[in-house]
Design a protein around this motif. Structure first.
Motif, PDB file in Angstrom:
ATOM      1  N   GLU A 168       0.832  -1.213   0.000  1.00 24.71           N
ATOM      2  CA  GLU A 168       0.000   0.000   0.000  1.00 24.71           C
ATOM      3  C   GLU A 168       0.864   1.259   0.000  1.00 24.71           C
ATOM      4  O   GLU A 168       0.517   2.254  -0.625  1.00 24.71           O
ATOM      5  N   GLN A 169       1.987   1.208   0.677  1.00 21.23           N
ATOM      6  CA  GLN A 169       2.866   2.375   0.761  1.00 21.23           C
ATOM      7  C   GLN A 169       3.601   2.625  -0.562  1.00 21.23           C
ATOM      8  O   GLN A 169       3.982   3.753  -0.851  1.00 21.23           O
ATOM      9  N   THR A 170       3.825   1.572  -1.332  1.00 22.35           N
ATOM     10  CA  THR A 170       4.539   1.731  -2.610  1.00 22.35           C
ATOM     11  C   THR A 170       3.611   2.139  -3.747  1.00 22.35           C
ATOM     12  O   THR A 170       4.051   2.461  -4.835  1.00 22.35           O
ATOM     13  N   GLU A 171       2.311   2.115  -3.539  1.00 23.63           N
ATOM     14  CA  GLU A 171       1.354   2.479  -4.599  1.00 23.63           C
ATOM     15  C   GLU A 171       1.197   3.942  -4.744  1.00 23.63           C
ATOM     16  O   GLU A 171       1.329   4.818  -4.051  1.00 23.63           O
TER      17      GLU A 171
END
Length: 171
Positions: A168-171
């Protein structure tokens, strides 16, 4: 008179023979004390191998893949990362020593192990059975049996949640 003396001699030999091999089962022995010390060492994270024979073999939840005493202690050390706390409950511990028909000395114990997972604080309790063979006062074989399912599933869940958060953080 001769018959009486021979009868007493035979009786004395019989009594001595019975006394030498009479302990086949007990709940109090030096071997049990060794296992209790092993448990106390585990609880205090004292990874002492002095109670094991040099050629000892330890099997956990398996009859294959033997570990040496040093490898067993490494196994316990490596598991520490998963737990905020862990150890055996001091109540409801049962110990017995048996001498088999083949003359082998074994100590069996039934214990309750519990932990608090480091990642989420969940407390888990697991019944454990250990059986240890002794020769000349040293552990030569150790078998440990428990059901790790709840711990494994919880660690997998923690890992999956961490992976989802990372994605989720890399999206």
């Amino acid at each position: 008179m001769k018959k009486i003396l021979l009868s007493f001699a035979a009786l004395a030999l019989l009594i001595c023979a019975c006394q030498q091999n009479s302990v086949r089962y007990t709940q109090n022995s030096p071997e049990i004390d060794t296992v209790k010390k092993l448990i106390a060492n585990y609880d205090s994270k004292n990874y002492d191998t002095s109670m094991y024979a040099d050629t000892s073999k330890t099997y956990y939840n398996s009859n294959d893949n033997a570990m040496s005493a040093a490898q067993t202690m490494d196994y316990h050390r490596e598991s520490e990362v998963n737990y905020a706390s862990r150890g055996f409950k001091s109540d409801h511990q049962e110990y017995e020593m048996v001498v088999t028909d083949d003359g082998e000395t074994w100590v069996n114990c039934w214990l309750q192990w519990r932990c608090t997972l480091a990642a989420n604080g969940k407390e888990i309790a697991v019944p454990v059975h250990l059986t240890l063979q002794f020769v000349d006062g040293k552990i030569v074989k150790e078998y440990g049996y428990w059901d790790p399912t709840e711990i494994v599933l919880e660690l997998q869940k923690i890992e999956a949640e961490a992976k989802m958060m990372e994605e989720e953080q890399t999206e």
